[in-house]
Motif scaffolding. Structure first.
Motif, PDB file in Angstrom:
ATOM      1  N   TYR A   8       0.804  -1.227  -0.057  1.00 35.97           N
ATOM      2  CA  TYR A   8       0.080   0.088  -0.093  1.00 35.97           C
ATOM      3  C   TYR A   8       0.750   1.281  -0.148  1.00 35.97           C
ATOM      4  CZ  TYR A   8      -2.985   4.028   1.653  1.00 35.97           C
ATOM      5  OH  TYR A   8      -3.515   5.002   1.665  1.00 35.97           O
ATOM      6  N   LEU A   9       1.987   1.292   0.910  1.00 38.15           N
ATOM      7  CA  LEU A   9       2.942   2.466   1.172  1.00 38.15           C
ATOM      8  C   LEU A   9       3.544   2.757  -0.333  1.00 38.15           C
ATOM      9  CD1 LEU A   9       3.899   2.105   4.414  1.00 38.15           C
ATOM     10  CD2 LEU A   9       2.360   3.735   3.800  1.00 38.15           C
ATOM     11  N   ALA A  14       3.779   6.017  -5.046  1.00 39.88           N
ATOM     12  CA  ALA A  14       4.001   6.127  -6.453  1.00 39.88           C
ATOM     13  C   ALA A  14       2.892   7.158  -7.025  1.00 39.88           C
ATOM     14  CB  ALA A  14       4.099   4.854  -7.048  1.00 39.88           C
ATOM     15  N   VAL A  15       1.837   6.856  -6.703  1.00 37.65           N
ATOM     16  CA  VAL A  15       0.629   7.591  -6.961  1.00 37.65           C
ATOM     17  C   VAL A  15       0.709   9.020  -6.892  1.00 37.65           C
ATOM     18  CG1 VAL A  15      -2.044   7.996  -6.859  1.00 37.65           C
ATOM     19  CG2 VAL A  15      -0.966   5.940  -7.276  1.00 37.65           C
ATOM     20  N   THR A  16       1.315   9.281  -5.499  1.00 39.07           N
ATOM     21  CA  THR A  16       1.307  10.623  -5.146  1.00 39.07           C
ATOM     22  C   THR A  16       2.507  11.489  -6.030  1.00 39.07           C
ATOM     23  OG1 THR A  16       0.709   9.994  -3.076  1.00 39.07           O
ATOM     24  CG2 THR A  16       1.814  12.182  -2.990  1.00 39.07           C
ATOM     25  N   PHE A  17       3.436  10.599  -6.131  1.00 39.21           N
ATOM     26  CA  PHE A  17       4.712  11.274  -6.945  1.00 39.21           C
ATOM     27  C   PHE A  17       4.081  11.613  -8.548  1.00 39.21           C
ATOM     28  CE2 PHE A  17       7.933  11.040  -9.899  1.00 39.21           C
ATOM     29  CZ  PHE A  17       8.933  11.848  -9.307  1.00 39.21           C
ATOM     30  N   GLY A  18       3.357  10.675  -9.064  1.00 31.25           N
ATOM     31  CA  GLY A  18       2.569  10.729 -10.229  1.00 31.25           C
ATOM     32  C   GLY A  18       1.700  11.719 -10.592  1.00 31.25           C
ATOM     33  N   PHE A  53       9.291  14.103  -2.158  1.00 30.21           N
ATOM     34  CA  PHE A  53      10.134  13.578  -3.151  1.00 30.21           C
ATOM     35  C   PHE A  53       9.691  14.415  -4.429  1.00 30.21           C
ATOM     36  CE2 PHE A  53      11.754  10.746  -6.341  1.00 30.21           C
ATOM     37  CZ  PHE A  53      13.316  10.671  -6.131  1.00 30.21           C
ATOM     38  N   GLY A  54       8.383  14.393  -4.684  1.00 29.05           N
ATOM     39  CA  GLY A  54       8.147  14.976  -5.730  1.00 29.05           C
ATOM     40  C   GLY A  54       8.347  16.400  -5.885  1.00 29.05           C
TER      41      GLY A  54
END
Length: 93
Positions: A8-9, A14-18, A53-54
């Motif tokens: 999940y994490l 990954a979705v958040t960075f995307g 990170f993004g």
């Protein structure tokens, strides 16, 4: 259970960075943007490392207020929660 939490994490980060990457691209093209509320919600759902990170890698929303303050508040609350959980785990029963 830990494997599911780890998966999940990885996925939420990954979705958040995307989402940050999509918003950055949309900003450059003057296209429809990802709402800040959605970016903050993704961070609050566990994607705060991906959001930070993004922000740094993409150089996106690094100076935007109050977004920056809200993001760091989310990070602080999550860090406090992790710290308290670790403390509860380490205390004798």
């Amino acid at each position: 259970m830990l494997e599911l939490a780890g998966a999940y994490l990885i996925a939420i980060n990954a979705v958040t960075f995307g989402a940050f990457a999509l918003d950055k691209r949309a900003a450059g093209r003057r296209a429809r943007r990802v709402p800040e509320r959605r970016l903050l919600t993704l961070a609050a759902l566990g994607g705060s490392p991906g959001a930070l990170f993004g922000q740094q890698v993409l150089r996106h929303k690094t100076r935007k207020e109050p977004f920056r303050t809200w993001l760091w508040t989310i990070v602080g609350v999550q860090a406090l929660g992790l710290g308290l959980a670790a403390l509860a785990y380490l205390l004798p029963r």
